[in-house]
Each structure stands twice: as structure tokens, then as C-alpha cells.
Design a protein around this motif. Sequence first.
Motif, PDB file in Angstrom:
ATOM      1  N   CYS A 414       0.738  -1.116   0.208  1.00  0.00           N
ATOM      2  CA  CYS A 414      -0.095   0.009  -0.013  1.00  0.00           C
ATOM      3  C   CYS A 414       0.764   1.286   0.016  1.00  0.00           C
ATOM      4  O   CYS A 414       0.381   2.104   0.392  1.00  0.00           O
ATOM      5  N   ASP A 415       2.041   1.171  -0.466  1.00  0.00           N
ATOM      6  CA  ASP A 415       2.880   2.223  -0.612  1.00  0.00           C
ATOM      7  C   ASP A 415       2.810   3.281  -1.303  1.00  0.00           C
ATOM      8  O   ASP A 415       2.871   4.485  -1.266  1.00  0.00           O
ATOM      9  N   PHE A 417       0.764   5.857  -4.279  1.00  0.00           N
ATOM     10  CA  PHE A 417      -0.748   6.141  -4.301  1.00  0.00           C
ATOM     11  C   PHE A 417      -0.867   7.337  -5.529  1.00  0.00           C
ATOM     12  O   PHE A 417       0.246   7.769  -5.914  1.00  0.00           O
ATOM     13  N   ILE A 432       3.928   6.920  -0.039  1.00  0.00           N
ATOM     14  CA  ILE A 432       3.732   7.318   1.352  1.00  0.00           C
ATOM     15  C   ILE A 432       5.035   7.559   2.241  1.00  0.00           C
ATOM     16  O   ILE A 432       6.036   6.675   2.091  1.00  0.00           O
ATOM     17  N   VAL A 438      -1.566  12.010   0.013  1.00  0.00           N
ATOM     18  CA  VAL A 438      -2.081  10.777   0.104  1.00  0.00           C
ATOM     19  C   VAL A 438      -3.623  10.896   0.659  1.00  0.00           C
ATOM     20  O   VAL A 438      -4.480   9.849   0.160  1.00  0.00           O
ATOM     21  N   GLU A 439      -3.900  11.959   1.068  1.00  0.00           N
ATOM     22  CA  GLU A 439      -5.261  12.103   1.499  1.00  0.00           C
ATOM     23  C   GLU A 439      -6.299  12.515   0.441  1.00  0.00           C
ATOM     24  O   GLU A 439      -7.342  12.369   0.566  1.00  0.00           O
ATOM     25  N   GLN A 441      -5.609  11.171  -2.607  1.00  0.00           N
ATOM     26  CA  GLN A 441      -5.224   9.968  -3.717  1.00  0.00           C
ATOM     27  C   GLN A 441      -6.594   9.604  -4.626  1.00  0.00           C
ATOM     28  O   GLN A 441      -7.632   9.657  -3.965  1.00  0.00           O
ATOM     29  N   SER A 502      -1.247  -0.189  -5.984  1.00  0.00           N
ATOM     30  CA  SER A 502      -0.831   0.427  -5.014  1.00  0.00           C
ATOM     31  C   SER A 502       0.514  -0.019  -4.503  1.00  0.00           C
ATOM     32  O   SER A 502       0.933   0.342  -3.377  1.00  0.00           O
TER      33      SER A 502
END
Length: 566
Positions: A414-415, A417, A432, A438-439, A441, A502
Motif C-alpha cells: 500500500c506504499d 498512491f 507514502i 495521500v489524503e 489520492q 498501490s
Amino acid sequence: MLSSIAIKMRPEAEVMNLERLGSIHSSTLSFMRTLVRRIMKEEWRFEHQLFDLDENGYGTAIYRITTPNDTFSFVLFSDHLSDEDRSDRVIATRWDLTMALCEGVVDDVWLENLRQNVPIQEAGRVDARVFSLSRANRSSRLFDYVLNELCAGRQPNVDRIAQVGYLYRTTAVYGSGKLGMADWNKVSKNFKDFNRPFAPEMFICYLLRQFSLDQIEHIAKKRAGDKAVAIDDQIKRYFGIGNSTGLGMAPYLVNHGELLSQWIEMRETALVQVLHKVRPTTRRVELFHDLLKRAAIHFQETNTEDQEQTERNKILVKELAEVKSWLSAQEGQLDTWSVLSVHAKQTWSLETQELIHSICMEIHPELVNDLEETCTVVPNPVLDPEVSTKALSKLIEERYGWALDIDFSKPEACDAFWYRSEEKLEPRLGFIGADPGVEKQMPLPIGRRVRDCYDLLIDDVKEYPESDVIHFLLRHPSQKSIVRRVQTMTKHRFAEIQANLSDRNIRPMDMLRCKLAFFGVSKFDPRSKLWVRNTMYQGAPLVSDIGQPYGSWFLPLKPVLEENRK
């Protein structure tokens, strides 16, 4: 009951593997190929309505195009561009050349409006009579060299041309409603000539190629008079149009899963027809050998500074020799081409496997080319509220097992985005801990979203065993878009790229390569895993070839001319 074609198609897990998608080659069904076939078959007519260029090639040009159905105009504005302003990046604001493809005939009033807007691209606005908008820069490595040779009365050296392949490189091609242009519904319904995906965009690039040749001959004539020579037609055909494609193209395949499935199914249907339904005749085997030889030369002539692509090309050329030896050893004993396909899967790289498939389609146009009419689809998003949550969870297990198999608890899973840049609203890839945003994405990692939804479904079923989708969404409204996607895309065989988008090591290049192969480009030159240079229309017939017989321009090779200077 499934048709025999559907049964013989390769499974989704094999076809939609991202590495395989990134190994696809252009084919006879690629969009540039189908467009050129239409132009040649219907004998479209091209003429200069206006060609007002000075001795440096700066000015305005309009090409009038007459088809059996309509009339169109291709409008270009050529301006001086200093070397410090020349850039392939999407943030550029000036270019050597800007252009628009328009419906009907462009009069003086409309031309002035286009002149105010087309050269500034995203900063301007056009109306719905415009189908496509683009911009391009001269090749700093080739344009002046070719011009100087023509002025000196010489043909340009083909080996030098092969290092680049084009006089102009486009950095963006827009359509489908952007900047005020006609949307796809209008174009596809009202203009038969451009009713296939990306047809206006492909056409504007074809005409850019023609203009690049007309313009450089015009400049040479203006500067050198009778001493200047025109480019030999064989060399003209070898010139393509350069293209720089970045990350902005990658999300398209995810956001248009129904269309992607249609493209893949068209190609897989063609493969079923060719691999399973015909016996390789002596003549077809000879054609296959000819294209193997052609392919080896083509990839040896492909220039790239990318070490990975260079190695892939070397392996491909080596394996093509092995394909030739294996096929020769069969001595006419092949029952179907599928025997070769199965052996390739067991023996050779994905690049070689998929090139074999493209060659098989190339030598059987009578089985394949009619499928070009099946490359489009009308999107039909589905959200069925009455389906039980048990049925939805089972559907995910059946069709999204690849996503459930991914361990998203690992940090690297999940690194990455995806987000849109503030400056140009273009897709970007962040990581990340290294990049902010990231918020904000984009919802592109479908596998991770499906996993999250599935986990919620399992818990929901335990608490509400008789519940349905509508009540599940009332309890979890954030899941509406992914539930709709699951219910929509499971109606299409090849709608989902089966990869974790991701993941830290995701290769967007594979997504770019897939889409560009369907466009029909060749000679991929990756500049990173995020963007690639490539060549369009190299080897394609010229406008002057319309009405004359022409051969295949699959895997174009540099022409051999006696007068080429060393």
C-alpha cells in the motif's frame, strides 16, 4: 451456454496479468492500422485550402479532407520556438506547432477564433465543431539535418533517420469534450468516419505526419530554390510522428474497464479464429517466416537508452531465431497455430509470445480484420440494490480472487498512491512517506478497494445474514462506487487489470505500453517507468499513395536506397 470461441479464449488471469499487458505488440487491429485501411479503401481526398508559410515554415495551413460521408478541416499554426522554451513536459506553454481537427469548412471568422485559442492549448477554449486538439515540437536531432540535406540537393541518410524516426513529436493529443470540443457521443453518432475509439486523435497525428513532410520540403524550396530536392517517397514513408506519453494515460484503462474489456476481447477473439480454426498452409508458414525475419531487423533498428528495454529487445531477437528454427523443424506438421502458441508459452518470454500472436493475426487478415467493427462499447454502469450481500460476496470471491490473494498488510503493498497535480490536473504517482497528498489520492487501486469492501461484507453478513446491497450501502455509503464497479465489471470478461496498483514496485509503463499497442505505436523507448517515447505511423502509406496498391506496414524497416550517403 458459452460459445466455442469463449471456451477457447485464454483465461482472464493470464490475459489480464499486468506484465503480459505490458508485452503486447501492435497488430492489424490496432487503431492506426484500421484508420489507414478506411482512408485507403474509401479513397479520402486531401487538399490544401491554405498553405501560408514563410521561408522558415512559420504561418498557417489548412488541409481540407473529403470523405464519402463528410468534409473536415485540419488547421495548423506554426510559430518560432526558442530552444529554451522547447519541452516535452505537459507543463509547457509554447510549442513549434499547434493544430485542430474540425468539422466542415473553416472560414475566415472561425479561423481567427481558432488562432486565438489553439496555440495556447489548455489556456484557450474551442467549440463543439472541433474534434481533436494537439501540439508538437520539431525534433532537435533530425529536423535541421534533413532540411540542410534537402537544401544541398541530397537525400537524408536513412541510418541517421532511423536513430529518431520523425520530424515532429507530439506531447499531447486531446479530444472527447476537453476544452469545449465535441464529446464522444456527438462524434460517434453523427460522424461515421470517426466512430471508433480515438479515431479523431489518431487522424490528427496522421495528418501531422503529412504536414511535417510538406513543411520541410516547402522550407527547403524557399531557401534553396531549384537546388533543393524533394524527399524520396520510400524515405517519406519511413518518417513517422514521435510521441511522448506519460503517466496521464495510465488511469484510463482502469477508469474505462468496459472499453478495455471490449478491446481485449476483440483481440482474443481474433486469436481464437487464427490459432484454433485454420491449418497453417505452406504459404502462410512462408509469410510467418518472412515476418519473423522482418521483426528481428525491426527490433534491432529500435533505439532506446533504457537498459531494461534494450535487454528485452535483445532477448526478443534471440528468441525469434529460436522460433524460426522450431517452426522449420515442424516440416508442415502443424495442425493449427495453437501448437506454436502453446510451445511459446512454455519456452519463450512474454514479449515473444505476444509478438507471435500479432504475426499470426497479420498473416490471416481475412479472419481478423472484420473484427475492427467490434472495438467500441456503450458504457452501462450497474448498481443492483436487491442482490443479497451473500451473493455479492460470492461474486467477489469468484471474479476478484486475484485481489483477495494479495496481502495488503505488507507495507509495500500500500506504499504507492495516485493523485492529480494541482498545476495541470494530470495523474501522478506518489509514495507514502516521500510525497505529500495521500489524503487526496485517486481511487485507482481496485484490488485494495475490493478487499476492503469484501472484508466489510463478510462482517456485515455475520450480523445481517439476510441483508441486501441497498441496506449494506446504507450502513457503508463509502462503498457505493466499488460495489457498482464490481457489479458492472463482472459482466465483462477482461475489464480488470489483475495487479495491485498501490504496490511499491508497480510499473505504470506496462499500462502505457498496453494502451499504446492498441493505438498501433512501435519502437518503445522508456525514459523511466513513468513515461515513454514511441513512434506513430512509421511506414504507413502517404496521402499521395491513396488510390494505389500498398503493402503492410507492420514492423516497419528502414528503406534501402543506393543513393544513401554513408
